[in-house]
Scaffold this motif. Structure first.
Motif, short mmCIF file in Angstrom:
data_model
loop_
_atom_site.label_atom_id
_atom_site.label_comp_id
_atom_site.label_asym_id
_atom_site.label_seq_id
_atom_site.Cartn_x
_atom_site.Cartn_y
_atom_site.Cartn_z
N MET A 1 0.84 -1.20 0.00
CA MET A 1 0.00 0.00 0.00
C MET A 1 0.87 1.24 0.00
O MET A 1 1.88 1.32 0.69
N SER A 2 0.50 2.22 -0.78
CA SER A 2 1.24 3.49 -0.77
C SER A 2 0.99 4.20 0.55
O SER A 2 -0.12 4.24 1.05
N LEU A 3 2.05 4.75 1.10
CA LEU A 3 1.90 5.50 2.34
C LEU A 3 2.49 6.88 2.12
O LEU A 3 3.61 7.18 2.51
N PRO A 4 1.76 7.79 1.45
CA PRO A 4 2.31 9.08 1.05
C PRO A 4 2.70 9.93 2.23
O PRO A 4 3.56 10.78 2.12
N TYR A 5 2.07 9.70 3.37
CA TYR A 5 2.29 10.57 4.51
C TYR A 5 3.62 10.28 5.19
O TYR A 5 4.03 11.00 6.09
N ALA A 6 4.31 9.21 4.75
CA ALA A 6 5.64 8.92 5.25
C ALA A 6 6.70 9.20 4.20
O ALA A 6 7.85 8.87 4.38
N ALA B 1 -3.77 19.60 -2.69
CA ALA B 1 -3.75 21.02 -3.06
C ALA B 1 -2.68 21.79 -2.31
O ALA B 1 -1.98 22.63 -2.88
N PHE B 2 -2.53 21.50 -1.01
CA PHE B 2 -1.67 22.33 -0.16
C PHE B 2 -0.23 21.82 -0.06
O PHE B 2 0.66 22.58 0.33
N GLY B 3 0.02 20.53 -0.39
CA GLY B 3 1.36 20.00 -0.19
C GLY B 3 1.76 20.12 1.27
O GLY B 3 0.98 19.89 2.18
N ALA C 1 -2.59 7.27 -5.58
CA ALA C 1 -1.13 7.24 -5.64
C ALA C 1 -0.62 8.13 -6.78
O ALA C 1 0.34 8.88 -6.62
N ALA C 2 -1.30 8.05 -7.93
CA ALA C 2 -0.90 8.89 -9.06
C ALA C 2 -1.18 10.37 -8.78
O ALA C 2 -0.39 11.24 -9.15
N GLU C 3 -2.30 10.66 -8.13
CA GLU C 3 -2.63 12.04 -7.78
C GLU C 3 -1.58 12.63 -6.84
O GLU C 3 -1.19 13.80 -6.96
N GLU C 4 -1.14 11.82 -5.89
CA GLU C 4 -0.14 12.30 -4.94
C GLU C 4 1.20 12.54 -5.62
O GLU C 4 1.95 13.45 -5.25
N ALA C 5 1.50 11.75 -6.65
CA ALA C 5 2.74 11.95 -7.38
C ALA C 5 2.72 13.30 -8.12
O ALA C 5 3.77 13.89 -8.38
#
Length: 469
Positions: free
Chosen positions: A1-6, A121-123, A402-406
């Motif tokens: 699972m992608s964990l963008p917050y890390a 939106a905010f990064g 995951a793609a949106e976060e990239a």
């Protein structure tokens, strides 16, 4: 699972630590009431369950509080007649409920909560709205716990502080258990609280008369109408930063149209009902609303039932505050387990309740109510523009988070628009602590909410489109 917050962690150990805090156990089906350890990591599609109908009850029951009743008295206090004040309440509630219902449809598409989604939106700039949301959840604990604690104190003959302490402990426990416990409670309490407030309405209809003649006239009346509308709007819009938190476990296949309407009806009908009740019985509901309920119901068993309903309503609402507050705290980067963060919000609400109760409750209530929401319109404008831009780029394809976060946006356009929107709205604010020059010229009319929304929208949209091009 992608964990963008890390993603910003420096090594594998940090990533593992973040995963342990932000990931974790989640409910698997209706009725799974074990402690939800999952934090802001998106809910996988194979772990989703439930249907859109759950959104009506989860957004209906928490609004049947004495906070809404007390807010309804504002129109009468400002000198409006019942019909005019009710129109302002309906208009303001609708304007605030539509964004909440729309944002709530994002949960099933992404499996993510509202503040975690704002990172798109905010990064890194999400720290500011995330911190404000966390502080707002504590403020709402106080606004609602004030009446719930007072009701328990009246019911059991306790001192006020003990009633508040018991109230906050109970709501904190629900926030700790998490998503499924909150949904189940709201389903049951939708029927119980609706019955209790129906009894209160019947008694009120026979024991009180609404204000039929306005004491405010001309420009003062117009200013009072706008302020009443803004207060009602602030109540409904206050749920917007929470919206997808309570739909993130719904399957991707859930109808977004049904999700929207179930949320809109839940928020809209409940808020209009309780504010109309407060407006009708404005003379009965003073600063001590729990005592007013007991007196109105004639004391005895019926009065005790009414006080218990007031306390349970506060419990329903504040459990959601603590839950969403825990997700907001994790979003800003604080690596506390979600259950611990939920308990912390309840603990910090205690001194704020005591402060509000210590002096002019009416003035402090209105000031806190408005100030905790002035940041929300700009937030809604920014995340909506970003979401629509991404939807256009997807061209009908399902959301791939995951793609949106990239393709996460740079932090500065959203943050600049967010701060500027708030700053532009300051002259339009009207509270007991501060009345801006424009609000003063408009006889107390508070236009800060629409001004903040439009300012953030007009500033952020060109920057967002320019980045896309």
């Amino acid at each position: 699972m992608s964990l963008p917050y890390a993603r910003d962690a420096r090594d594998g150990a940090a990533v593992a630590e973040a995963r342990g805090v932000f990931d974790g156990r989640m409910p698997t089906a209706p009725g799974d009431l074990r402690v939800e350890a999952r934090g802001i990591a998106p809910v996988p599609e194979d772990a989703r369950y439930g249907g859109p109908r759950r959104l009506f009850t989860v957004w209906f029951a928490p609004n049947l509080t004495m906070t809404g009743v007390f807010t309804g008295t504002v129109g009468a206090a400002l000198g409006l007649d019942f019909g005019t004040a009710l129109l302002a309440v309906v208009l303001g509630t609708l304007l605030g409920a539509v964004p909440t219902a729309y944002l709530g449809t994002w949960g099933s598409q992404t499996g993510a909560g509202q503040l975690p989604l704002a990172r798109l939106a905010f990064g890194r700039g999400v720290v500011l709205p995330g911190a404000l949301q966390w502080l707002s959840s504590i403020a709402w604990d106080a606004l609602i716990g004030l009446f719930g604690g007072d009701a328990l104190a009246q019911l059991f003959g306790w001192p006020f502080w003990l009633g508040v302490l018991v109230m906050l402990a109970a709501q904190g426990a629900l926030g700790v258990i998490g998503y499924e416990a909150i949904h189940r409670l709201q389903t049951v309490m939708t029927f119980a609280l609706a019955a209790a407030f129906a009894v209160l309405a019947v008694k009120l209809a026979h024991g009180a008369q609404p204000t039929t003649a306005a004491s405010a006239h001309g420009a003062d009346r117009a200013g009072a109408f706008v302020l009443t509308c803004t207060v009602a709007l602030s109540l409904a819009l206050s749920w917007a930063p929470y919206a997808s938190d309570f739909s993130r476990y719904l399957p991707r296949t859930a109808s977004r149209g049904r999700m929207f309407w179930c949320t809109l009806l839940g928020v809209g009908t409940s808020f209009v009902a309780v504010q109309a009740l407060g407006l009708w019985g404005a003379a009965q509901f003073t600063d001590q609303t729990a005592r007013g309920v007991d007196r109105l119901l004639g004391g005895g068993a019926l009065g005790a039932f009414g006080l218990l309903a007031v306390a349970l309503a506060a419990l329903c609402s504040n459990a959601m505050n603590d839950y969403s507050g825990s997700l907001a705290l994790q979003t800003v980067g604080v690596r506390l387990p979600r259950p611990v963060a939920a308990a912390l919000a309840a603990v910090l609400g205690f001194p704020l309740v005591l402060w509000m109760h210590a002096a002019d409750t009416t003035a402090r209530f209105q000031n806190v109510l408005l100030f905790v929401g002035y940041w929300i319109p700009g937030f809604v404008a920014i995340v909506t523009v970003d979401w629509l831009a991404r939807a256009r780029a997807r061209d009908g394809r399902p959301v791939d988070l995951a793609a949106e976060e990239a393709a996460r946006a740079p932090w500065w356009p959203a943050l600049v628009a967010f701060v500027a929107g708030f700053a532009v709205a300051v002259p339009f604010m009207s509270t007991g602590l501060y009345v801006g020059p424009v609000a003063r010229a408009l006889h107390g009319a508070d236009l800060a909410y629409p001004v903040a929304f439009l300012a953030a929208l007009l500033l952020y949209a060109p920057l967002r489109v320019r980045r896309r091009v």
